[in-house]
Design a protein around this motif. Structure first.
Motif, PDB file in Angstrom:
ATOM      1  N   PRO A  67       0.839  -1.197   0.000  1.00  0.00           N
ATOM      2  CA  PRO A  67       0.000   0.000   0.000  1.00  0.00           C
ATOM      3  C   PRO A  67       0.879   1.254   0.000  1.00  0.00           C
ATOM      4  O   PRO A  67       1.935   1.276   0.625  1.00  0.00           O
ATOM      5  N   PRO A  68       0.473   2.298  -0.696  1.00  0.00           N
ATOM      6  CA  PRO A  68       1.289   3.514  -0.746  1.00  0.00           C
ATOM      7  C   PRO A  68       1.252   4.273   0.575  1.00  0.00           C
ATOM      8  O   PRO A  68       0.301   4.167   1.347  1.00  0.00           O
ATOM      9  N   ASP A  69       2.310   5.043   0.800  1.00  0.00           N
ATOM     10  CA  ASP A  69       2.355   5.922   1.971  1.00  0.00           C
ATOM     11  C   ASP A  69       1.831   7.320   1.631  1.00  0.00           C
ATOM     12  O   ASP A  69       1.379   8.039   2.501  1.00  0.00           O
ATOM     13  N   TYR A  70       1.947   7.707   0.358  1.00  0.00           N
ATOM     14  CA  TYR A  70       1.453   9.015  -0.040  1.00  0.00           C
ATOM     15  C   TYR A  70       1.242   9.073  -1.545  1.00  0.00           C
ATOM     16  O   TYR A  70       1.724   8.229  -2.297  1.00  0.00           O
ATOM     17  N   ALA A  71       0.475  10.080  -1.962  1.00  0.00           N
ATOM     18  CA  ALA A  71       0.199  10.337  -3.375  1.00  0.00           C
ATOM     19  C   ALA A  71       0.899  11.634  -3.773  1.00  0.00           C
ATOM     20  O   ALA A  71       1.049  12.548  -2.960  1.00  0.00           O
ATOM     21  N   ILE A  72       1.325  11.689  -5.030  1.00  0.00           N
ATOM     22  CA  ILE A  72       1.953  12.897  -5.573  1.00  0.00           C
ATOM     23  C   ILE A  72       1.182  13.285  -6.830  1.00  0.00           C
ATOM     24  O   ILE A  72       0.990  12.457  -7.726  1.00  0.00           O
ATOM     25  N   PRO A  77      10.934   5.924   2.316  1.00  0.00           N
ATOM     26  CA  PRO A  77      12.179   5.155   2.500  1.00  0.00           C
ATOM     27  C   PRO A  77      12.206   4.380   3.820  1.00  0.00           C
ATOM     28  O   PRO A  77      12.850   3.349   3.917  1.00  0.00           O
ATOM     29  N   ALA A  78      11.490   4.851   4.836  1.00  0.00           N
ATOM     30  CA  ALA A  78      11.470   4.174   6.137  1.00  0.00           C
ATOM     31  C   ALA A  78      10.414   3.069   6.209  1.00  0.00           C
ATOM     32  O   ALA A  78      10.303   2.392   7.226  1.00  0.00           O
ATOM     33  N   ASN A  79       9.657   2.852   5.153  1.00  0.00           N
ATOM     34  CA  ASN A  79       8.630   1.824   5.151  1.00  0.00           C
ATOM     35  C   ASN A  79       9.278   0.454   5.338  1.00  0.00           C
ATOM     36  O   ASN A  79      10.265   0.141   4.679  1.00  0.00           O
ATOM     37  N   PRO A  80       8.740  -0.377   6.232  1.00  0.00           N
ATOM     38  CA  PRO A  80       9.316  -1.709   6.476  1.00  0.00           C
ATOM     39  C   PRO A  80       9.387  -2.589   5.225  1.00  0.00           C
ATOM     40  O   PRO A  80      10.184  -3.520   5.173  1.00  0.00           O
ATOM     41  N   ALA A  81       8.584  -2.300   4.223  1.00  0.00           N
ATOM     42  CA  ALA A  81       8.618  -3.103   2.998  1.00  0.00           C
ATOM     43  C   ALA A  81       9.983  -3.025   2.317  1.00  0.00           C
ATOM     44  O   ALA A  81      10.406  -3.975   1.662  1.00  0.00           O
ATOM     45  N   TRP A  82      10.681  -1.896   2.452  1.00  0.00           N
ATOM     46  CA  TRP A  82      12.007  -1.775   1.826  1.00  0.00           C
ATOM     47  C   TRP A  82      12.975  -2.801   2.403  1.00  0.00           C
ATOM     48  O   TRP A  82      13.751  -3.420   1.679  1.00  0.00           O
ATOM     49  N   SER A  93      10.692  -1.728  -5.435  1.00  0.00           N
ATOM     50  CA  SER A  93       9.395  -1.834  -4.787  1.00  0.00           C
ATOM     51  C   SER A  93       8.455  -0.891  -5.490  1.00  0.00           C
ATOM     52  O   SER A  93       8.858   0.161  -5.968  1.00  0.00           O
ATOM     53  N   ARG A  94       7.232  -1.247  -5.587  1.00  0.00           N
ATOM     54  CA  ARG A  94       6.241  -0.335  -6.157  1.00  0.00           C
ATOM     55  C   ARG A  94       5.009  -0.391  -5.291  1.00  0.00           C
ATOM     56  O   ARG A  94       4.769  -1.370  -4.594  1.00  0.00           O
ATOM     57  N   SER A  95       4.285   0.661  -5.305  1.00  0.00           N
ATOM     58  CA  SER A  95       3.082   0.688  -4.486  1.00  0.00           C
ATOM     59  C   SER A  95       1.872   0.495  -5.377  1.00  0.00           C
ATOM     60  O   SER A  95       1.949   0.632  -6.578  1.00  0.00           O
ATOM     61  N   ARG A  96       0.792   0.180  -4.775  1.00  0.00           N
ATOM     62  CA  ARG A  96      -0.454   0.021  -5.520  1.00  0.00           C
ATOM     63  C   ARG A  96      -1.446   1.058  -5.011  1.00  0.00           C
ATOM     64  O   ARG A  96      -1.328   1.542  -3.904  1.00  0.00           O
ATOM     65  N   THR A  97      -2.403   1.353  -5.849  1.00  0.00           N
ATOM     66  CA  THR A  97      -3.417   2.308  -5.433  1.00  0.00           C
ATOM     67  C   THR A  97      -4.298   1.669  -4.382  1.00  0.00           C
ATOM     68  O   THR A  97      -4.530   0.468  -4.423  1.00  0.00           O
TER      69      THR A  97
END
Length: 187
Positions: A18-23, A138-143, A182-186
């Protein structure tokens, strides 16, 4: 002494999280008969967008508020002579008008606000949304997990190559570079 064979391998890994933020990448544009008029119209449009984002609790992005729920950044304004296709000579020509442009980037960390921010941007005069993307901090545990997956993939690949190159003999594994993705999903 036997000659040593060196193998270089690369491990890659992907995870969908899951994404942490949208741009949201936008542009604010204005066209008028003079540079002063075009830049005045552009500044008014900028002010209106900023006021609407402030109504949602947003603020201009600074070093101090990088992690805030809603921030924006307005880039440097530029102007140029407007050109359009002229049927008579069959080529582009100056229209006598001036176009002004300013990039706008909106970062939404409170994903529950994406719909409201989208509505504000859609209703804003002179604004066009060019691109929307999702990102992972960058601090997301998924990394950490995707790096571990990439290292494991590199080690497996190295063992496979070493076995193919040297037979079933002993091979020394040396890990030098890993390339995680890594990629996020909507949401």
């Amino acid at each position: 002494m036997a000659e040593q064979t060196v193998l270089s391998v690369r491990g890659e890994a992907r995870r969908t999280v899951p994404p942490d933020y949208a741009i949201l990448h936008c542009g604010i544009n204005a066209t008028a008969t003079s540079k002063i008029e075009a830049t005045t119209l552009l500044r008014r449009a900028q002010d209106a967008v900023m006021a609407a984002l402030e109504q949602l609790g947003g603020a201009a992005r600074t070093v101090e508020n990088e992690g805030a729920p809603l921030t924006w950044s307005i880039g440097t304004m530029s102007t140029h002579d407007e050109h359009d296709y002229d049927q008579a000579p069959g080529r582009k020509g100056a229209t006598g008008r001036v176009a002004a442009h300013s990039p706008l980037t909106v970062q939404v960390r409170d994903l529950s606000q994406v719909g409201r921010v989208g509505q504000v941007l859609t209703e804003a005069e002179r604004l066009h949304v060019h691109d929307a993307s999702w990102a992972v901090d960058p601090a997301n545990p998924a990394w950490r997990a995707v790096r571990a997956d990439a290292i494991a993939a590199a080690l497996d690949r190295g063992r496979d190559y070493a076995a193919a190159a040297a037979g079933a003999g002993s091979a020394r594994t040396c890990l030098s570079r890993v390339s995680p993705r890594s990629r996020s999903r909507t949401p």
